[in-house]
Design a protein around this motif. Structure first.
Motif, PDB file in Angstrom:
ATOM      1  N   VAL A 230     -70.118 -64.704 -26.124  1.00  0.00           N
ATOM      2  CA  VAL A 230     -69.703 -63.421 -26.690  1.00  0.00           C
ATOM      3  C   VAL A 230     -70.437 -62.300 -25.965  1.00  0.00           C
ATOM      4  CG1 VAL A 230     -69.546 -62.000 -28.767  1.00  0.00           C
ATOM      5  CG2 VAL A 230     -69.363 -64.501 -28.942  1.00  0.00           C
ATOM      6  N   PRO A 231     -69.736 -61.414 -25.256  1.00  0.00           N
ATOM      7  CA  PRO A 231     -70.395 -60.296 -24.577  1.00  0.00           C
ATOM      8  C   PRO A 231     -71.138 -59.400 -25.573  1.00  0.00           C
ATOM      9  CG  PRO A 231     -68.157 -60.571 -23.774  1.00  0.00           C
ATOM     10  CD  PRO A 231     -68.282 -61.443 -24.980  1.00  0.00           C
ATOM     11  N   VAL A 232     -72.355 -59.022 -25.210  1.00  0.00           N
ATOM     12  CA  VAL A 232     -73.231 -58.293 -26.123  1.00  0.00           C
ATOM     13  C   VAL A 232     -73.462 -56.865 -25.645  1.00  0.00           C
ATOM     14  CG1 VAL A 232     -75.547 -58.204 -27.131  1.00  0.00           C
ATOM     15  CG2 VAL A 232     -74.389 -60.405 -26.845  1.00  0.00           C
ATOM     16  N   GLY A 233     -73.359 -55.922 -26.567  1.00  0.00           N
ATOM     17  CA  GLY A 233     -73.743 -54.544 -26.323  1.00  0.00           C
ATOM     18  C   GLY A 233     -74.794 -54.131 -27.345  1.00  0.00           C
ATOM     19  N   LEU A 234     -75.465 -53.033 -27.081  1.00  0.00           N
ATOM     20  CA  LEU A 234     -76.531 -52.548 -27.963  1.00  0.00           C
ATOM     21  C   LEU A 234     -76.298 -51.077 -28.267  1.00  0.00           C
ATOM     22  CD1 LEU A 234     -79.395 -52.803 -29.300  1.00  0.00           C
ATOM     23  CD2 LEU A 234     -80.328 -52.135 -27.065  1.00  0.00           C
ATOM     24  N   GLU A 235     -76.328 -50.723 -29.542  1.00  0.00           N
ATOM     25  CA  GLU A 235     -76.298 -49.321 -29.952  1.00  0.00           C
ATOM     26  C   GLU A 235     -77.732 -48.879 -30.225  1.00  0.00           C
ATOM     27  OE1 GLU A 235     -72.211 -48.039 -31.846  1.00  0.00           O
ATOM     28  OE2 GLU A 235     -73.138 -49.584 -33.085  1.00  0.00           O
ATOM     29  N   ASP A 236     -78.182 -47.887 -29.482  1.00  0.00           N
ATOM     30  CA  ASP A 236     -79.584 -47.493 -29.502  1.00  0.00           C
ATOM     31  C   ASP A 236     -79.701 -46.003 -29.797  1.00  0.00           C
ATOM     32  OD1 ASP A 236     -82.341 -47.914 -29.221  1.00  0.00           O
ATOM     33  OD2 ASP A 236     -82.297 -47.320 -27.111  1.00  0.00           O
ATOM     34  N   TRP A 237     -80.575 -45.651 -30.706  1.00  0.00           N
ATOM     35  CA  TRP A 237     -80.818 -44.246 -31.037  1.00  0.00           C
ATOM     36  C   TRP A 237     -82.279 -44.076 -31.428  1.00  0.00           C
ATOM     37  CZ3 TRP A 237     -78.425 -47.822 -34.006  1.00  0.00           C
ATOM     38  CH2 TRP A 237     -78.929 -48.059 -35.279  1.00  0.00           C
ATOM     39  N   ARG A 238     -82.727 -42.857 -31.447  1.00  0.00           N
ATOM     40  CA  ARG A 238     -84.119 -42.548 -31.790  1.00  0.00           C
ATOM     41  C   ARG A 238     -84.182 -41.951 -33.193  1.00  0.00           C
ATOM     42  NH1 ARG A 238     -84.495 -45.293 -27.940  1.00  0.00           N
ATOM     43  NH2 ARG A 238     -85.797 -44.993 -26.090  1.00  0.00           N
ATOM     44  N   ASN A 239     -85.099 -42.449 -33.977  1.00  0.00           N
ATOM     45  CA  ASN A 239     -85.298 -41.955 -35.341  1.00  0.00           C
ATOM     46  C   ASN A 239     -86.348 -40.839 -35.334  1.00  0.00           C
ATOM     47  OD1 ASN A 239     -85.300 -41.698 -38.140  1.00  0.00           O
ATOM     48  ND2 ASN A 239     -86.668 -43.446 -38.443  1.00  0.00           N
ATOM     49  N   GLU A 240     -86.069 -39.792 -34.563  1.00  0.00           N
ATOM     50  CA  GLU A 240     -87.070 -38.742 -34.377  1.00  0.00           C
ATOM     51  C   GLU A 240     -87.284 -37.895 -35.624  1.00  0.00           C
ATOM     52  OE1 GLU A 240     -85.686 -36.604 -31.009  1.00  0.00           O
ATOM     53  OE2 GLU A 240     -86.276 -38.163 -29.551  1.00  0.00           O
ATOM     54  N   ASP A 241     -86.256 -37.770 -36.462  1.00  0.00           N
ATOM     55  CA  ASP A 241     -86.412 -36.968 -37.666  1.00  0.00           C
ATOM     56  C   ASP A 241     -86.967 -37.776 -38.830  1.00  0.00           C
ATOM     57  OD1 ASP A 241     -84.287 -38.589 -38.201  1.00  0.00           O
ATOM     58  OD2 ASP A 241     -82.874 -36.991 -38.724  1.00  0.00           O
ATOM     59  N   GLY A 242     -87.172 -39.091 -38.630  1.00  0.00           N
ATOM     60  CA  GLY A 242     -87.698 -39.940 -39.689  1.00  0.00           C
ATOM     61  C   GLY A 242     -86.685 -40.272 -40.761  1.00  0.00           C
ATOM     62  N   ALA A 243     -85.471 -39.789 -40.621  1.00  0.00           N
ATOM     63  CA  ALA A 243     -84.445 -40.023 -41.634  1.00  0.00           C
ATOM     64  C   ALA A 243     -83.213 -40.698 -41.052  1.00  0.00           C
ATOM     65  CB  ALA A 243     -84.045 -38.695 -42.284  1.00  0.00           C
ATOM     66  N   SER A 244     -83.325 -41.241 -39.852  1.00  0.00           N
ATOM     67  CA  SER A 244     -82.178 -41.855 -39.181  1.00  0.00           C
ATOM     68  C   SER A 244     -82.508 -43.282 -38.758  1.00  0.00           C
ATOM     69  CB  SER A 244     -81.762 -41.020 -37.959  1.00  0.00           C
ATOM     70  OG  SER A 244     -81.436 -39.703 -38.340  1.00  0.00           O
ATOM     71  N   LYS A 245     -83.117 -44.031 -39.655  1.00  0.00           N
ATOM     72  CA  LYS A 245     -83.527 -45.388 -39.329  1.00  0.00           C
ATOM     73  C   LYS A 245     -82.332 -46.305 -39.139  1.00  0.00           C
ATOM     74  CE  LYS A 245     -86.136 -49.305 -41.194  1.00  0.00           C
ATOM     75  NZ  LYS A 245     -86.895 -49.826 -42.356  1.00  0.00           N
ATOM     76  N   ASP A 252     -74.465 -40.331 -40.072  1.00  0.00           N
ATOM     77  CA  ASP A 252     -74.397 -39.224 -41.033  1.00  0.00           C
ATOM     78  C   ASP A 252     -75.090 -37.974 -40.506  1.00  0.00           C
ATOM     79  OD1 ASP A 252     -73.657 -38.152 -43.568  1.00  0.00           O
ATOM     80  OD2 ASP A 252     -75.693 -38.451 -44.292  1.00  0.00           O
ATOM     81  N   HIS A 253     -76.157 -38.163 -39.709  1.00  0.00           N
ATOM     82  CA  HIS A 253     -76.922 -37.026 -39.187  1.00  0.00           C
ATOM     83  C   HIS A 253     -76.503 -36.626 -37.770  1.00  0.00           C
ATOM     84  CE1 HIS A 253     -80.285 -38.500 -42.111  1.00  0.00           C
ATOM     85  NE2 HIS A 253     -79.347 -37.818 -42.733  1.00  0.00           N
ATOM     86  N   ASP A 254     -75.419 -37.226 -37.286  1.00  0.00           N
ATOM     87  CA  ASP A 254     -74.901 -36.910 -35.949  1.00  0.00           C
ATOM     88  C   ASP A 254     -75.945 -37.104 -34.853  1.00  0.00           C
ATOM     89  OD1 ASP A 254     -72.310 -36.197 -36.794  1.00  0.00           O
ATOM     90  OD2 ASP A 254     -72.998 -34.207 -37.386  1.00  0.00           O
ATOM     91  N   VAL A 255     -76.747 -38.167 -35.002  1.00  0.00           N
ATOM     92  CA  VAL A 255     -77.731 -38.509 -33.978  1.00  0.00           C
ATOM     93  C   VAL A 255     -77.000 -39.122 -32.784  1.00  0.00           C
ATOM     94  CG1 VAL A 255     -79.726 -39.968 -33.449  1.00  0.00           C
ATOM     95  CG2 VAL A 255     -79.555 -38.843 -35.684  1.00  0.00           C
ATOM     96  N   GLU A 256     -77.444 -38.794 -31.591  1.00  0.00           N
ATOM     97  CA  GLU A 256     -76.829 -39.368 -30.390  1.00  0.00           C
ATOM     98  C   GLU A 256     -77.110 -40.869 -30.331  1.00  0.00           C
ATOM     99  OE1 GLU A 256     -76.959 -39.028 -25.487  1.00  0.00           O
ATOM    100  OE2 GLU A 256     -78.201 -37.708 -26.740  1.00  0.00           O
ATOM    101  N   ILE A 257     -76.045 -41.648 -30.187  1.00  0.00           N
ATOM    102  CA  ILE A 257     -76.156 -43.104 -30.114  1.00  0.00           C
ATOM    103  C   ILE A 257     -75.760 -43.546 -28.715  1.00  0.00           C
ATOM    104  CG2 ILE A 257     -75.346 -45.307 -31.022  1.00  0.00           C
ATOM    105  CD1 ILE A 257     -74.768 -43.869 -33.667  1.00  0.00           C
ATOM    106  N   ARG A 258     -76.710 -44.164 -28.026  1.00  0.00           N
ATOM    107  CA  ARG A 258     -76.466 -44.638 -26.661  1.00  0.00           C
ATOM    108  C   ARG A 258     -76.013 -46.089 -26.714  1.00  0.00           C
ATOM    109  NH1 ARG A 258     -80.496 -46.463 -22.237  1.00  0.00           N
ATOM    110  NH2 ARG A 258     -81.860 -46.736 -24.029  1.00  0.00           N
ATOM    111  N   VAL A 259     -74.965 -46.416 -25.956  1.00  0.00           N
ATOM    112  CA  VAL A 259     -74.449 -47.786 -25.916  1.00  0.00           C
ATOM    113  C   VAL A 259     -74.854 -48.422 -24.594  1.00  0.00           C
ATOM    114  CG1 VAL A 259     -72.407 -49.243 -25.991  1.00  0.00           C
ATOM    115  CG2 VAL A 259     -72.510 -47.170 -27.397  1.00  0.00           C
ATOM    116  N   ILE A 260     -75.563 -49.542 -24.684  1.00  0.00           N
ATOM    117  CA  ILE A 260     -75.971 -50.314 -23.511  1.00  0.00           C
ATOM    118  C   ILE A 260     -75.168 -51.609 -23.519  1.00  0.00           C
ATOM    119  CG2 ILE A 260     -77.927 -51.316 -22.267  1.00  0.00           C
ATOM    120  CD1 ILE A 260     -79.778 -49.607 -24.001  1.00  0.00           C
ATOM    121  N   GLU A 261     -74.556 -51.948 -22.415  1.00  0.00           N
ATOM    122  CA  GLU A 261     -73.653 -53.095 -22.382  1.00  0.00           C
ATOM    123  C   GLU A 261     -74.192 -54.236 -21.527  1.00  0.00           C
ATOM    124  OE1 GLU A 261     -71.152 -53.413 -24.213  1.00  0.00           O
ATOM    125  OE2 GLU A 261     -70.188 -51.488 -24.609  1.00  0.00           O
TER     126      GLU A 261
END
Length: 337
Positions: A230-245, A252-261
């Protein structure tokens, strides 16, 4: 029997309501009133629900109800349902059958934040060893239709947390399945097969970069998926505001989500897991040789704190060592291990 379990759980949920407080919390999380109704969340009130359990037993049979996780008998044999007040969240399979109920206690000190209901009641007197929790992957209602609408490839997001998966799917419509915990990965491959998924995106909480247990289990799941083709990708984001874990918070907070494939995702996951693991490596403990010499003619062991009989056998040696050093070792005979 999945069909019977679904019927018992549906009848139970139909007998309950959703409190205003729980409804407001679900709205705050990002769900709509329509989604809340469709997903079947309910409030488990205080008390044992003995009247409800009796009605379920009359309808389905006592043994059948007791075979459903969450139900157990009192010492007097009266059927009861897990007694702590909180929010009930259904876990559904690809057919929409309710396979388990996840529970969030109103007071987290009771059982932690989330748990899957079980009938193992080791804390009761007498204890009851009923069916344990079924840690089954969750498929939100509408996921299969959403995948058909998106066409090929059939990509599925994997989230840790049942309610979190419902919320994320509602927020952006991306097909998702949820596992009840980072270490509960049984059934994932089978669930992806049932959905005819061709790729996955792993969306564990943002603390996977700092939490050793989360990183190790993410790495384990990535390797399992890759090993199954199964090909795997990763959704990665930073919880810089402490509320986007979680992924739901990030959406919900419109945090930028980077996709690594592909292999880049596998390498990044393994790199982080190895780095955290190396930082938490236990210090090496040098072995210490311990010798206890007792004259063969001795019949008691004065150093053990009393008249301890000595038999000139390995069993006698074990008993002597435990008597002397019982605060740091224990005796486990082979036939009792």
């Amino acid at each position: 029997d999945p069909v019977l379990r679904d019927a018992v759980y549906r009848a139970l949920l139909d007998s309950l309501n959703l409190s205003d407080a729980h409804h407001a919390e679900l709205i705050r999380r990002g769900l709509t009133s329509e989604a809340i109704t469709r997903n079947g969340y309910r409030t488990r009130p205080s008390g044992y629900l003995e009247a409800t359990c009796a009605a379920l037993a009359e309808r389905f049979g006592r043994d059948e109800v007791l075979s459903t996780p969450g139900f157990y008998p009192s010492p007097q044999g009266v059927l009861r349902f897990s007694e702590v007040p909180g929010l009930l969240v259904p876990t559904r399979d690809e057919l929409g059958l309710i396979r388990a109920l996840t529970f969030k206690a109103d007071e987290a000190k009771n059982f932690g934040k989330y748990r899957t209901l079980s009938s193992n009641r080791k804390d009761k007197k007498p204890p009851w060893f009923g069916p344990g929790p079924l840690m089954y992957p969750h498929i939100p209602i509408g996921v299969d239709a959403a995948m058909d609408a998106k066409g090929l490839p059939r990509v599925v997001r994997i989230v840790e947390g049942i309610l979190k998966t419902d919320v994320a799917f509602r927020l952006d419509g991306f097909p998702a399945i949820g596992i009840p915990g980072v270490g509960n990965q049984d059934g994932v491959i089978e669930t992806l097969g049932a959905l005819r998924a061709s790729r996955v995106r792993l969306a564990f909480d943002a603390d996977w970069r700092t939490n050793d247990a989360v990183a190790k289990n993410l790495d384990k799941l990535a390797k399992t998926l890759d090993g199954s083709g199964v090909p795997v990708g990763l959704e990665d984001w930073r919880n810089e505001d402490g509320a986007s874990k979680g992924i739901d918070d990030a959406l919900d907070h419109d945090v930028e989500i980077r996709v690594i494939e592909g292999h880049d995702a596998l390498r990044e996951i393994h790199r982080v897991a190895a780095k955290i693991g190396a930082g938490k490596a236990k210090p090496k403990v040098e072995p210490v040789e311990l010798r206890v010499v007792v004259p063969p003619e001795t019949t008691v062991d004065p150093l053990a704190g009393g008249d301890i009989p000595i038999s000139r056998t390995e069993t006698g040696n074990a008993a002597r060592l435990v008597a002397r050093f019982g605060d740091i070792i224990r005796w486990c005979p082979q036939w009792k291990c």
